[in-house]
Write an enzyme that holds these catalytic residues in place. Sequence first.
Site, short mmCIF file in Angstrom:
data_model
loop_
_atom_site.label_atom_id
_atom_site.label_comp_id
_atom_site.label_asym_id
_atom_site.label_seq_id
_atom_site.Cartn_x
_atom_site.Cartn_y
_atom_site.Cartn_z
N LEU A 241 0.88 -1.18 0.00
CA LEU A 241 0.00 0.00 0.00
C LEU A 241 0.91 1.23 0.00
O LEU A 241 1.58 1.52 0.99
CB LEU A 241 -0.92 -0.02 1.22
CG LEU A 241 -1.99 1.07 1.30
CD1 LEU A 241 -2.79 1.20 0.02
CD2 LEU A 241 -2.91 0.82 2.49
N HIS A 242 0.96 1.93 -1.11
CA HIS A 242 2.00 2.93 -1.33
C HIS A 242 1.66 4.33 -0.77
O HIS A 242 2.24 4.76 0.21
CB HIS A 242 2.27 3.07 -2.84
CG HIS A 242 2.61 1.79 -3.53
ND1 HIS A 242 3.79 1.11 -3.32
CD2 HIS A 242 1.92 1.07 -4.45
CE1 HIS A 242 3.82 0.02 -4.07
NE2 HIS A 242 2.70 -0.03 -4.76
N ASP A 243 0.71 5.02 -1.37
CA ASP A 243 0.56 6.46 -1.14
C ASP A 243 0.16 6.87 0.28
O ASP A 243 0.61 7.92 0.76
CB ASP A 243 -0.44 7.04 -2.16
CG ASP A 243 0.11 6.98 -3.58
OD1 ASP A 243 -0.69 6.99 -4.52
OD2 ASP A 243 1.34 6.91 -3.74
N THR A 245 1.30 6.02 2.94
CA THR A 245 2.49 6.15 3.81
C THR A 245 2.96 7.61 3.88
O THR A 245 3.52 8.02 4.89
CB THR A 245 3.66 5.27 3.31
OG1 THR A 245 4.03 5.69 1.98
CG2 THR A 245 3.29 3.80 3.31
#
Length: 313
Positions: A241-243, A245
């Site tokens: 789960l990228h964004d 963070t």
Amino acid sequence: MPRKIIIDTDPGQDDAVAILLALASREELDVLGIVAVAGNVGLHHNANNALKIVELSGRVEVPVYAGCSRPLRRHLVTAEHVHGDTGLNGPDLPEPAKKLEAQHGVDYLIDTLMAAESKTITLCTLGPLTNIAMALIKQPAIADRIAEIVMMGGAYFEVGNITPAAEFNIYVDPEAADVVLRCGAPITVLPLDVTHQIQSTPPRLDAIKALGNKTGAAVHAMLTFSETFDLEKYGWDGAPLHDPTVIAYLLKPELFEGRHCNVAIETASELTVGMTVVDYWHVTGRVRNANYLRNGNAEGFFKLLTERLARLP
Ligand code: RIB
Ligand code: CA
């Protein structure tokens, strides 16, 4: 006093979760505006998706702008194979009643940074850096006025995701990333090295769905759609789960760990274009232009995310 932020984004399901996390955190974050950029899919869909997400959150007062529809120099590369044809496949969100602001997103960035007290606005970038680079080129004075750029992008120890060498946000517009990394503003990088540790495992997704609100159901539908490609590719128990963070870093920086070092962008080689060349071990004398984060606390991240999503409708 809440921290003033502008979110630059190419929603994208993971962008959507980041925006929801920010809009749910009013005590800590004052979201001045959201600017869409071409990336995951074309600009029209990304901007429309941003409107849908703002309406889902109930924070309809937050303005949404459209920025650049293509990279500085290269042809646009998109990621429908991950995000679906609309860029926000998964939930069935209604077409937005809210309209885009008339001003171009790049001009909004410039005017807002020039009008505000210096060093009071943080830029949170969740997609290719085209808008930020264009703003820096059009009005270089903003570089000294930005409090911090907190960006999702790049990779070093985890190497690339769109090519063996490059992470998607940097790969789409490497020239823009080069302009931003050289601009002199304080920069914090959330790369794949961190986001690959933040995996949306079934229990974590179930906890979000169990919230019982509209937001939890929509986020569950978003992530169970967008995870398909990565689960297949990596064979992990959960997709990275990228964004979100980026927003979690603003809310709880103690969840993350890294160091200041030089981060440079490959813009010439056909083989490695878009690679973030990170001098993590300080083997060169290059300027330490970024706080490059390498580790993240997944349990702490999902606890924060889940409790904040519970606050939304
Ligand atoms: O590589 C991951 C990044 O590319 C994320 O921002 C995702 O939304 C896509 O834009
Ligand atoms: Ca994104």
